[in-house]
Motif scaffolding. Structure first.
Motif, PDB file in Angstrom:
ATOM      1  N   ARG A 193       9.958  58.342   0.006  1.00 41.40           N
ATOM      2  CA  ARG A 193      11.489  58.651   0.207  1.00 41.40           C
ATOM      3  C   ARG A 193      11.688  59.991  -0.314  1.00 41.40           C
ATOM      4  O   ARG A 193      12.763  60.613   0.254  1.00 41.40           O
ATOM      5  CB  ARG A 193      12.116  57.412  -0.633  1.00 41.40           C
ATOM      6  CG  ARG A 193      12.331  56.384   0.182  1.00 41.40           C
ATOM      7  CD  ARG A 193      13.216  55.342  -0.304  1.00 41.40           C
ATOM      8  NE  ARG A 193      12.878  53.894  -0.501  1.00 41.40           N
ATOM      9  CZ  ARG A 193      12.762  53.100   0.434  1.00 41.40           C
ATOM     10  NH1 ARG A 193      13.187  53.664   1.720  1.00 41.40           N
ATOM     11  NH2 ARG A 193      12.322  51.856   0.506  1.00 41.40           N
ATOM     12  N   GLN A 194      11.293  60.406  -1.209  1.00 41.21           N
ATOM     13  CA  GLN A 194      11.703  61.604  -1.954  1.00 41.21           C
ATOM     14  C   GLN A 194      11.452  62.778  -0.899  1.00 41.21           C
ATOM     15  O   GLN A 194      12.007  63.893  -0.938  1.00 41.21           O
ATOM     16  CB  GLN A 194      10.877  61.919  -3.304  1.00 41.21           C
ATOM     17  CG  GLN A 194      11.453  61.450  -4.278  1.00 41.21           C
ATOM     18  CD  GLN A 194      10.511  61.842  -5.695  1.00 41.21           C
ATOM     19  OE1 GLN A 194       9.481  62.455  -5.539  1.00 41.21           O
ATOM     20  NE2 GLN A 194      11.157  61.258  -6.806  1.00 41.21           N
ATOM     21  N   HIS A 195      10.553  62.499  -0.093  1.00 38.11           N
ATOM     22  CA  HIS A 195      10.247  63.501   0.819  1.00 38.11           C
ATOM     23  C   HIS A 195      10.852  63.176   2.472  1.00 38.11           C
ATOM     24  O   HIS A 195      10.264  63.868   3.170  1.00 38.11           O
ATOM     25  CB  HIS A 195       8.598  63.734   0.910  1.00 38.11           C
ATOM     26  CG  HIS A 195       8.000  64.462  -0.090  1.00 38.11           C
ATOM     27  ND1 HIS A 195       7.800  65.494  -0.256  1.00 38.11           N
ATOM     28  CD2 HIS A 195       7.553  63.967  -1.366  1.00 38.11           C
ATOM     29  CE1 HIS A 195       7.193  65.875  -1.386  1.00 38.11           C
ATOM     30  NE2 HIS A 195       7.224  64.970  -2.100  1.00 38.11           N
ATOM     31  N   GLU A 196      11.624  62.319   2.155  1.00 36.11           N
ATOM     32  CA  GLU A 196      12.287  61.878   3.720  1.00 36.11           C
ATOM     33  C   GLU A 196      11.428  61.425   4.599  1.00 36.11           C
ATOM     34  O   GLU A 196      11.474  61.480   5.673  1.00 36.11           O
ATOM     35  CB  GLU A 196      13.008  63.077   4.166  1.00 36.11           C
ATOM     36  CG  GLU A 196      14.248  63.509   3.116  1.00 36.11           C
ATOM     37  CD  GLU A 196      15.073  64.688   3.599  1.00 36.11           C
ATOM     38  OE1 GLU A 196      14.537  65.239   4.571  1.00 36.11           O
ATOM     39  OE2 GLU A 196      16.207  64.410   3.225  1.00 36.11           O
ATOM     40  N   ILE A 197      10.362  60.460   3.940  1.00 35.22           N
ATOM     41  CA  ILE A 197       9.420  59.813   5.011  1.00 35.22           C
ATOM     42  C   ILE A 197       9.804  58.354   4.646  1.00 35.22           C
ATOM     43  O   ILE A 197       9.583  57.834   3.581  1.00 35.22           O
ATOM     44  CB  ILE A 197       8.085  59.985   4.794  1.00 35.22           C
ATOM     45  CG1 ILE A 197       7.866  61.643   4.669  1.00 35.22           C
ATOM     46  CG2 ILE A 197       7.117  59.516   5.273  1.00 35.22           C
ATOM     47  CD1 ILE A 197       6.404  62.093   4.174  1.00 35.22           C
ATOM     48  N   ARG A 198       9.848  57.621   5.926  1.00 36.81           N
ATOM     49  CA  ARG A 198      10.202  56.332   5.754  1.00 36.81           C
ATOM     50  C   ARG A 198       8.801  55.372   5.436  1.00 36.81           C
ATOM     51  O   ARG A 198       7.728  55.668   6.092  1.00 36.81           O
ATOM     52  CB  ARG A 198      10.504  55.747   7.046  1.00 36.81           C
ATOM     53  CG  ARG A 198      11.797  55.990   7.724  1.00 36.81           C
ATOM     54  CD  ARG A 198      12.066  54.910   8.443  1.00 36.81           C
ATOM     55  NE  ARG A 198      13.035  55.146   9.555  1.00 36.81           N
ATOM     56  CZ  ARG A 198      13.218  54.571  10.478  1.00 36.81           C
ATOM     57  NH1 ARG A 198      12.536  53.581  10.923  1.00 36.81           N
ATOM     58  NH2 ARG A 198      13.780  55.091  11.561  1.00 36.81           N
ATOM     59  N   PRO A 199       9.028  54.580   4.347  1.00 38.66           N
ATOM     60  CA  PRO A 199       7.793  54.130   3.673  1.00 38.66           C
ATOM     61  C   PRO A 199       7.180  52.898   4.486  1.00 38.66           C
ATOM     62  O   PRO A 199       7.810  51.946   4.413  1.00 38.66           O
ATOM     63  CB  PRO A 199       8.244  53.600   2.308  1.00 38.66           C
ATOM     64  CG  PRO A 199       9.717  53.701   2.504  1.00 38.66           C
ATOM     65  CD  PRO A 199      10.133  54.449   3.701  1.00 38.66           C
ATOM     66  N   THR A 200       6.463  52.876   5.450  1.00 44.59           N
ATOM     67  CA  THR A 200       5.764  51.959   6.172  1.00 44.59           C
ATOM     68  C   THR A 200       4.437  51.432   5.236  1.00 44.59           C
ATOM     69  O   THR A 200       3.895  52.103   4.519  1.00 44.59           O
ATOM     70  CB  THR A 200       5.235  52.204   7.445  1.00 44.59           C
ATOM     71  OG1 THR A 200       4.283  53.366   7.233  1.00 44.59           O
ATOM     72  CG2 THR A 200       6.579  52.712   8.351  1.00 44.59           C
ATOM     73  N   ALA A 201       3.945  50.388   5.809  1.00 49.32           N
ATOM     74  CA  ALA A 201       2.690  49.785   5.063  1.00 49.32           C
ATOM     75  C   ALA A 201       1.559  51.023   5.137  1.00 49.32           C
ATOM     76  O   ALA A 201       0.840  51.041   4.224  1.00 49.32           O
ATOM     77  CB  ALA A 201       2.231  48.614   5.633  1.00 49.32           C
ATOM     78  N   VAL A 202       1.283  51.431   6.202  1.00 53.35           N
ATOM     79  CA  VAL A 202       0.274  52.178   6.749  1.00 53.35           C
ATOM     80  C   VAL A 202       0.452  53.667   5.707  1.00 53.35           C
ATOM     81  O   VAL A 202      -0.495  53.871   5.070  1.00 53.35           O
ATOM     82  CB  VAL A 202       0.279  52.765   8.001  1.00 53.35           C
ATOM     83  CG1 VAL A 202      -0.641  53.691   8.449  1.00 53.35           C
ATOM     84  CG2 VAL A 202      -0.198  51.448   8.933  1.00 53.35           C
ATOM     85  N   ARG A 203       1.692  54.288   5.616  1.00 51.93           N
ATOM     86  CA  ARG A 203       1.920  55.127   4.986  1.00 51.93           C
ATOM     87  C   ARG A 203       1.613  55.137   3.505  1.00 51.93           C
ATOM     88  O   ARG A 203       1.179  55.998   2.697  1.00 51.93           O
ATOM     89  CB  ARG A 203       3.213  55.759   5.181  1.00 51.93           C
ATOM     90  CG  ARG A 203       3.454  56.260   6.564  1.00 51.93           C
ATOM     91  CD  ARG A 203       4.770  56.556   6.916  1.00 51.93           C
ATOM     92  NE  ARG A 203       4.855  56.911   8.369  1.00 51.93           N
ATOM     93  CZ  ARG A 203       6.029  57.163   9.143  1.00 51.93           C
ATOM     94  NH1 ARG A 203       7.254  57.075   8.590  1.00 51.93           N
ATOM     95  NH2 ARG A 203       6.015  57.386  10.536  1.00 51.93           N
ATOM     96  N   ILE A 204       2.148  53.834   2.832  1.00 53.20           N
ATOM     97  CA  ILE A 204       2.015  53.689   1.485  1.00 53.20           C
ATOM     98  C   ILE A 204       0.496  53.556   1.001  1.00 53.20           C
ATOM     99  O   ILE A 204      -0.174  53.993   0.373  1.00 53.20           O
ATOM    100  CB  ILE A 204       2.700  52.325   1.137  1.00 53.20           C
ATOM    101  CG1 ILE A 204       4.212  52.818   0.999  1.00 53.20           C
ATOM    102  CG2 ILE A 204       2.445  51.964  -0.360  1.00 53.20           C
ATOM    103  CD1 ILE A 204       4.935  51.352   1.250  1.00 53.20           C
ATOM    104  N   LEU A 205      -0.230  52.588   1.932  1.00 47.05           N
ATOM    105  CA  LEU A 205      -1.524  52.656   1.679  1.00 47.05           C
ATOM    106  C   LEU A 205      -2.384  53.943   1.922  1.00 47.05           C
ATOM    107  O   LEU A 205      -3.208  54.275   0.939  1.00 47.05           O
ATOM    108  CB  LEU A 205      -2.396  51.508   2.795  1.00 47.05           C
ATOM    109  CG  LEU A 205      -3.645  51.624   3.115  1.00 47.05           C
ATOM    110  CD1 LEU A 205      -4.415  51.004   1.504  1.00 47.05           C
ATOM    111  CD2 LEU A 205      -4.309  50.804   4.180  1.00 47.05           C
TER     112      LEU A 205
END
Lengths: 140, 140
Positions: free
Chosen positions: B11-23
DNA sequence: GTTTATGCAAATTCTTTGCAATACT
DNA sequence: AGTATTGCAAAGAATTTGCATAAAC
């Protein structure tokens, strides 16, 4: 036939001067900036890709040219204008324009020598700047 | 569920946190050095190459990671440990070992700022050293 | 005549895209 | 519903290699 300038350069770098190598060296000198394997293929269209590929590897090995990875997808090369192996203090900086895709040698900007951590053996330094070149900046 | 650390970073980088991205972010943090797309594919083997590819592009765009062209054939990446966009003064140097093929972040070696020629707009700097790493030097 | 270099064709590797299916808001 | 994301499969691009022929010494 008397030794031409290109043969001499090749010999100085301990590379056997064959017809292909002389032609390629001549072609490389005509590029103002850096060039890719594909650029050479276009300019020296009698030669095969694989011969150019192997010649590039050979020239790089013998420090006749610098290899530049600019992230454009194709490796770029530029002639090294020192007679002998390139010392780090003499290496120059490259600039990759993200708009036009060209990569320039900033011949008079030397790579700054810094304090490297202990234990690492430094053989080569690539200092690559990315951004917009003067021509692309002036276009709007 | 409460916000975890990885979601917060995204979020700090203005990226929507999806499951794939978090992983993927989690996976990236586990690498000590730099990593390639193939490395991520191995570690996060439930994900598809193309998803990883697009995630890498997205993270790079949002300055969550650095892209490193080390000439090894595969592009390397490393997490950017600044909260916001990376200023040039904060960029660090990378070291590529020609023996083992690993690429290291020299986190405490900053890219020296030099005088660039007029007219060029500098957006990013890659300072890459090639040579032998401490481990490979000690082996004979 | 032996070694080295070259051309051709094909394989390999890494990256990138189109599109249908899925997940999110 | 509508937009954004993901997986699958396939295409693209650049690099690299095997092998037979040709050139160099």
């Amino acid at each position: 036939m008397s030794e031409n300038r290109f043969e001499e350069i090749l010999r100085q770098h301990e590379i056997r001067p064959t017809a292909v190598r002389i032609l390629l060296l001549e072609t490389m000198e005509r590029f103002e900036n850096t060039f890719s394997l594909a650029d050479l293929e276009t300019e020296a269209d009698t030669l095969d890709k694989s011969s150019i590929f192997r010649t590039l590897a050979l020239f790089a090995q013998h420090h006749l040219l610098h290899v530049i990875e600019d992230g454009s997808g194709a490796t770029k090369y530029c002639l090294c204008h020192n007679d002998h192996a390139c010392r780090i203090e003499e290496m120059h900086v490259h600039f990759h324009c993200e708009i036009c895709g060209k990569t320039f040698c900033l011949d008079n900007v030397h790579v700054p020598v810094i304090r490297y951590p202990e234990g690492y053996e430094v053989r080569e330094i690539n200092y690559l700047i990315k951004g917009r070149c003067p021509a692309c900046r002036s276009k709007r």
